[in-house]
Design a protein around this motif. Structure first.
Motif, PDB file in Angstrom:
ATOM      1  N   LEU A 151      58.454  35.836  31.906  1.00 58.05           N
ATOM      2  CA  LEU A 151      58.978  34.598  31.325  1.00 58.05           C
ATOM      3  C   LEU A 151      60.224  34.888  30.488  1.00 58.05           C
ATOM      4  CD1 LEU A 151      55.608  32.905  30.320  1.00 58.05           C
ATOM      5  CD2 LEU A 151      57.163  32.169  32.149  1.00 58.05           C
ATOM      6  N   ALA A 152      60.191  35.965  29.711  1.00 62.57           N
ATOM      7  CA  ALA A 152      61.339  36.334  28.873  1.00 62.57           C
ATOM      8  C   ALA A 152      62.559  36.698  29.720  1.00 62.57           C
ATOM      9  CB  ALA A 152      60.965  37.504  27.961  1.00 62.57           C
ATOM     10  N   GLN A 153      62.319  37.187  30.937  1.00 59.07           N
ATOM     11  CA  GLN A 153      63.421  37.534  31.840  1.00 59.07           C
ATOM     12  C   GLN A 153      63.956  36.309  32.586  1.00 59.07           C
ATOM     13  OE1 GLN A 153      61.757  40.494  34.441  1.00 59.07           O
ATOM     14  NE2 GLN A 153      61.316  41.898  32.748  1.00 59.07           N
ATOM     15  N   GLY A 154      63.371  35.138  32.322  1.00 62.83           N
ATOM     16  CA  GLY A 154      63.839  33.916  32.964  1.00 62.83           C
ATOM     17  C   GLY A 154      63.079  33.510  34.199  1.00 62.83           C
ATOM     18  N   HIS A 155      62.014  34.222  34.524  1.00 61.35           N
ATOM     19  CA  HIS A 155      61.172  33.852  35.675  1.00 61.35           C
ATOM     20  C   HIS A 155      60.104  32.893  35.169  1.00 61.35           C
ATOM     21  CE1 HIS A 155      63.108  36.985  37.959  1.00 61.35           C
ATOM     22  NE2 HIS A 155      62.811  37.848  37.002  1.00 61.35           N
ATOM     23  N   THR A 156      60.446  31.606  35.124  1.00 67.70           N
ATOM     24  CA  THR A 156      59.570  30.641  34.469  1.00 67.70           C
ATOM     25  C   THR A 156      58.576  29.964  35.396  1.00 67.70           C
ATOM     26  OG1 THR A 156      61.263  28.943  34.687  1.00 67.70           O
ATOM     27  CG2 THR A 156      61.197  30.192  32.608  1.00 67.70           C
ATOM     28  N   ASP A 157      58.614  30.263  36.676  1.00 69.11           N
ATOM     29  CA  ASP A 157      57.627  29.731  37.612  1.00 69.11           C
ATOM     30  C   ASP A 157      56.764  30.880  38.097  1.00 69.11           C
ATOM     31  OD1 ASP A 157      58.367  26.972  37.585  1.00 69.11           O
ATOM     32  OD2 ASP A 157      60.139  27.504  38.757  1.00 69.11           O
ATOM     33  N   LEU A 158      55.524  30.915  37.593  1.00 65.58           N
ATOM     34  CA  LEU A 158      54.607  32.010  37.898  1.00 65.58           C
ATOM     35  C   LEU A 158      53.450  31.509  38.743  1.00 65.58           C
ATOM     36  CD1 LEU A 158      54.320  33.703  34.376  1.00 65.58           C
ATOM     37  CD2 LEU A 158      55.913  34.251  36.234  1.00 65.58           C
ATOM     38  N   LEU A 159      53.049  32.339  39.687  1.00 65.39           N
ATOM     39  CA  LEU A 159      51.860  32.108  40.495  1.00 65.39           C
ATOM     40  C   LEU A 159      50.928  33.292  40.267  1.00 65.39           C
ATOM     41  CD1 LEU A 159      53.665  31.098  43.802  1.00 65.39           C
ATOM     42  CD2 LEU A 159      52.678  29.567  42.104  1.00 65.39           C
ATOM     43  N   LEU A 160      49.671  33.008  39.946  1.00 65.60           N
ATOM     44  CA  LEU A 160      48.687  34.076  39.763  1.00 65.60           C
ATOM     45  C   LEU A 160      47.749  34.080  40.955  1.00 65.60           C
ATOM     46  CD1 LEU A 160      47.649  33.670  36.001  1.00 65.60           C
ATOM     47  CD2 LEU A 160      49.441  35.105  36.979  1.00 65.60           C
ATOM     48  N   ASP A 161      47.787  35.140  41.744  1.00 64.09           N
ATOM     49  CA  ASP A 161      46.871  35.308  42.873  1.00 64.09           C
ATOM     50  C   ASP A 161      45.566  35.841  42.302  1.00 64.09           C
ATOM     51  OD1 ASP A 161      45.399  36.050  45.079  1.00 64.09           O
ATOM     52  OD2 ASP A 161      46.987  37.239  45.996  1.00 64.09           O
ATOM     53  N   MET A 162      44.536  35.005  42.326  1.00 61.46           N
ATOM     54  CA  MET A 162      43.246  35.339  41.733  1.00 61.46           C
ATOM     55  C   MET A 162      42.227  35.787  42.778  1.00 61.46           C
ATOM     56  SD  MET A 162      44.089  34.617  38.627  1.00 61.46           S
ATOM     57  CE  MET A 162      42.677  34.387  37.568  1.00 61.46           C
ATOM     58  N   SER A 163      42.645  35.952  44.013  1.00 63.58           N
ATOM     59  CA  SER A 163      41.704  36.214  45.105  1.00 63.58           C
ATOM     60  C   SER A 163      40.874  37.480  44.911  1.00 63.58           C
ATOM     61  CB  SER A 163      42.434  36.277  46.445  1.00 63.58           C
ATOM     62  OG  SER A 163      43.364  37.348  46.469  1.00 63.58           O
ATOM     63  N   GLU A 164      41.386  38.455  44.174  1.00 59.58           N
ATOM     64  CA  GLU A 164      40.662  39.712  43.981  1.00 59.58           C
ATOM     65  C   GLU A 164      40.105  39.861  42.564  1.00 59.58           C
ATOM     66  OE1 GLU A 164      39.975  41.819  46.459  1.00 59.58           O
ATOM     67  OE2 GLU A 164      40.989  40.433  47.820  1.00 59.58           O
ATOM     68  N   VAL A 165      40.036  38.750  41.816  1.00 58.32           N
ATOM     69  CA  VAL A 165      39.450  38.779  40.475  1.00 58.32           C
ATOM     70  C   VAL A 165      37.944  38.579  40.620  1.00 58.32           C
ATOM     71  CG1 VAL A 165      39.345  37.627  38.222  1.00 58.32           C
ATOM     72  CG2 VAL A 165      41.550  37.971  39.357  1.00 58.32           C
ATOM     73  N   GLY A 166      37.188  39.601  40.242  1.00 65.43           N
ATOM     74  CA  GLY A 166      35.739  39.548  40.384  1.00 65.43           C
ATOM     75  C   GLY A 166      35.027  38.943  39.199  1.00 65.43           C
ATOM     76  N   PHE A 167      35.701  38.868  38.056  1.00 67.09           N
ATOM     77  CA  PHE A 167      35.086  38.355  36.835  1.00 67.09           C
ATOM     78  C   PHE A 167      36.192  37.890  35.900  1.00 67.09           C
ATOM     79  CE2 PHE A 167      33.886  39.095  32.403  1.00 67.09           C
ATOM     80  CZ  PHE A 167      32.718  38.347  32.306  1.00 67.09           C
ATOM     81  N   CYS A 168      35.936  36.802  35.193  1.00 64.82           N
ATOM     82  CA  CYS A 168      36.883  36.300  34.196  1.00 64.82           C
ATOM     83  C   CYS A 168      36.075  35.690  33.062  1.00 64.82           C
ATOM     84  CB  CYS A 168      37.806  35.259  34.822  1.00 64.82           C
ATOM     85  SG  CYS A 168      39.021  34.559  33.664  1.00 64.82           S
ATOM     86  N   ASP A 169      36.383  36.086  31.826  1.00 67.82           N
ATOM     87  CA  ASP A 169      35.702  35.511  30.668  1.00 67.82           C
ATOM     88  C   ASP A 169      36.699  34.712  29.832  1.00 67.82           C
ATOM     89  OD1 ASP A 169      37.165  37.369  29.214  1.00 67.82           O
ATOM     90  OD2 ASP A 169      35.436  38.562  28.621  1.00 67.82           O
ATOM     91  N   SER A 170      36.309  34.364  28.611  1.00 70.98           N
ATOM     92  CA  SER A 170      37.164  33.526  27.773  1.00 70.98           C
ATOM     93  C   SER A 170      38.502  34.182  27.447  1.00 70.98           C
ATOM     94  CB  SER A 170      36.436  33.146  26.486  1.00 70.98           C
ATOM     95  OG  SER A 170      36.111  34.294  25.735  1.00 70.98           O
ATOM     96  N   SER A 171      38.542  35.500  27.371  1.00 69.46           N
ATOM     97  CA  SER A 171      39.828  36.160  27.102  1.00 69.46           C
ATOM     98  C   SER A 171      40.771  35.999  28.294  1.00 69.46           C
ATOM     99  CB  SER A 171      39.634  37.631  26.743  1.00 69.46           C
ATOM    100  OG  SER A 171      39.001  38.315  27.797  1.00 69.46           O
ATOM    101  N   GLY A 172      40.238  36.029  29.488  1.00 68.69           N
ATOM    102  CA  GLY A 172      41.045  35.792  30.678  1.00 68.69           C
ATOM    103  C   GLY A 172      41.539  34.360  30.739  1.00 68.69           C
TER     104      GLY A 172
END
Length: 139
Positions: free
Chosen positions: A41-62
Motif C-alpha cells: 500500500l505504501a508503494q502505491g499498490h492500493t488494490d490488493l487481492l488476498l488468495d485464501m485458498s491455501e489458508v487452513g486456519f484463521c483466528d481473530s488476529s487474521g
C-alpha cells in the motif's frame, strides 16, 4: 499436518497485487501479512487481492489483519478483496459480519481476468459476494 506459512505476491496488472497466503493465519503469522500488505500500500499498490485458498486456519488476529488492510486500502482510494475463501473461513467471515465489508470472489474471478489465483488451480471457494472485480482503477 500444518503447512509452513508463507506469503507470495505478484503484480497482476492495472496496479493490482495478488498476495497468496499458505498455512495458518494466526498471532504468529498475522504480522507478516500486515507488513507485506502495508508495504505494498505504501508503494502505491492500493488494490490488493488476498488468495485464501491455501489458508487452513484463521483466528481473530487474521481477521484483524484483513480488516486493517481493507480499511487502509479504502482510505487510499483502493480496495481489498478475498479470493478462493475456504468454507471454514467463509463461515467465520459470515459469523463476524466481515463478509458484508470485504468482498470475496471464487478463484474463477481471476481466471476470467486471465490471471489464475494459484498455480496450479485450486478448487473453487464459496460463491462470490460483493461487487465484481474491477479491471482498472476507480475514480
Amino acid at each position: 499436518m500444518t503447512r509452513p506459512f508463507h506469503v507470495t505476491s505478484r503484480h497482476i496488472g492495472d496496479g493490482r497485487v495478488l498476495l497468496a497466503l499458505t498455512g495458518e493465519l494466526d498471532p504468529a503469522t498475522a504480522p507478516t501479512v500486515r507488513e507485506r500488505g502495508m508495504a505494498l500500500l505504501a508503494q502505491g499498490h492500493t488494490d490488493l487481492l488476498l488468495d485464501m485458498s491455501e489458508v487452513g486456519f484463521c483466528d481473530s488476529s487474521g481477521l484483524s489483519v484483513v480488516l486493517g488492510l481493507w480499511q487502509q486500502a479504502r482510505g487510499l482510494g483502493g480496495s481489498l478483496a478475498l479470493i478462493a475463501v475456504p468454507d471454514r473461513l467463509a463461515r467465520l467471515l459470515r459469523i463476524t459480519g466481515t463478509d458484508t465489508l470485504v468482498p470475496s470472489h471464487s478463484a474463477d474471478a481471476l481466471d476470467r481476468l486471465g490471471h489464475p489465483a494459484t498455480e496450479p488451480a485450486s478448487p473453487p471457494g464459496p460463491p462470490e459476494s460483493g461487487p465484481p472485480l474491477r479491471s482498472g482503477r476507480h475514480p
